[in-house]
Design a protein around this motif. Sequence first.
Motif, short mmCIF file in Angstrom:
data_model
loop_
_atom_site.label_atom_id
_atom_site.label_comp_id
_atom_site.label_asym_id
_atom_site.label_seq_id
_atom_site.Cartn_x
_atom_site.Cartn_y
_atom_site.Cartn_z
N SER A 69 0.82 -1.30 0.04
CA SER A 69 -0.09 -0.13 0.13
C SER A 69 0.76 1.41 0.14
O SER A 69 0.23 2.28 -0.09
N GLY A 70 2.23 1.10 -0.07
CA GLY A 70 3.05 2.28 -0.14
C GLY A 70 3.32 3.05 1.44
O GLY A 70 3.83 4.06 1.34
N GLU A 71 3.09 2.31 2.60
CA GLU A 71 3.21 2.75 3.74
C GLU A 71 4.66 2.80 4.23
O GLU A 71 5.09 3.73 4.69
N ILE A 72 5.20 1.74 3.92
CA ILE A 72 6.81 1.66 4.12
C ILE A 72 7.34 0.94 3.00
O ILE A 72 6.82 0.43 2.21
N SER A 73 8.63 1.48 3.19
CA SER A 73 9.58 0.51 2.43
C SER A 73 10.97 0.24 3.12
O SER A 73 10.95 0.11 4.24
N GLY A 74 12.04 -0.08 2.42
CA GLY A 74 13.11 -0.56 3.02
C GLY A 74 14.57 -0.47 2.35
O GLY A 74 14.62 0.01 1.22
N ALA A 75 15.22 -1.23 2.78
CA ALA A 75 16.73 -1.25 2.31
C ALA A 75 17.44 -2.56 2.71
O ALA A 75 17.23 -3.30 3.37
N MET A 76 18.27 -2.89 1.62
CA MET A 76 19.30 -3.96 1.75
C MET A 76 20.65 -3.29 2.39
O MET A 76 21.28 -2.42 1.72
N CYS A 77 20.72 -3.90 3.54
CA CYS A 77 21.93 -3.02 4.51
C CYS A 77 23.15 -3.92 4.41
O CYS A 77 23.30 -4.88 5.12
N LEU A 78 24.10 -3.63 3.43
CA LEU A 78 25.16 -4.45 3.14
C LEU A 78 26.51 -3.96 3.43
O LEU A 78 27.24 -4.41 4.28
N THR A 79 26.68 -2.85 2.73
CA THR A 79 28.04 -2.12 2.84
C THR A 79 28.43 -1.58 4.00
O THR A 79 27.64 -0.95 4.69
N GLU A 80 29.75 -1.72 4.48
CA GLU A 80 30.33 -1.04 5.63
C GLU A 80 31.53 -0.21 5.42
O GLU A 80 32.20 -0.72 4.20
N PRO A 81 32.05 0.66 6.22
CA PRO A 81 33.19 1.51 6.06
C PRO A 81 34.44 0.57 5.62
O PRO A 81 35.18 0.80 4.57
N GLY A 82 34.53 -0.64 6.11
CA GLY A 82 35.49 -1.57 6.04
C GLY A 82 35.20 -2.78 5.07
O GLY A 82 36.14 -3.87 4.98
#
Length: 308
Positions: A69-82
């Motif tokens: 319904s378009g209320e929330i979305s998200g992310a793929m949290c993969l990359t880090e500083p190192g």
Amino acid sequence: ELGLFGLPLPRAYGGMELPQAPHFLGLAFLSRACCSTSTQLAFFSAIGDMLSRFADDETKKRLIPQIASGEISGAMCLTEPGSGSDVGALKTTATAQSDGTYLLNGTKCFITNGGGGIGLVLARIKGDPEGTKGISMFLTEQKHPSKEGPNFRIAKNEDKMGMHGSFTTEVVYEDTVATLIGKPCEGFNYMLHLMNGARIGVAFQSLGILEASIKYALKYADERVQFGKPISQLPLMRRNLDDLIVELNAIRAFVVDAASYFDIFQRLELKMLVSGQLNEEEEKMFNEANMWTRKKTPLVKYYACEAA
């Protein structure tokens, strides 16, 4: 209003359950006008698809309808500083709690759409092996009933050259409450599923940018007059424009072909996840679709992006 957020998501959770190809074409159409907008759309359906495949029933029923319904979305949290391409070097840790949840601690960077509301986070449960074999995937929600403030913190938004409507963020986890997605130590494999779809999606975004750019060039060439005629009628310019159109049509055919194999692969993989088995004919189709998806995915992303 058109329900594009839920285009490929299951009907049981408010989606339309269409193949991925029409969704990819939607990304191309939007990218003709704004690549940031198409990226935002992609992060609804991509996260919803991951939950529909790998999350438990309670999580599916609670979150996927909100995504559709378009209320929330998200992310793929993969990359880090190192830890960029070297995923196995990640430092984010997960500590098991007595109630079955985990506490995450670490930092992720360059996370597209990190503030969308939920995140699929790659982390290592303490004691699990080093490298990619010891990585698990966790679901984090920015609003969590056990916490008064945000469950994870968006530390900053990167200042990029382009795509300003798509936020690229640093995400900080400080005892962030999370739930395990799927099985322990399978996070790297789950991540590959999302990334393969994302690569094809980027190829379709490039197609949209190409279509808009060439349309603009053709319009200008018809209006710009030199030597008494529009430059689109001058032989050298005409040949260049024709070359652009031929390459555009070739790329469109190439990306749709890759998407068709990806659709077959996805649907049969989903059946295997649900039922645990495929018949002989389906298994043959699955293996062929898997092979061509793996071969074509990096090629369509590279070729379409470079052309754009």
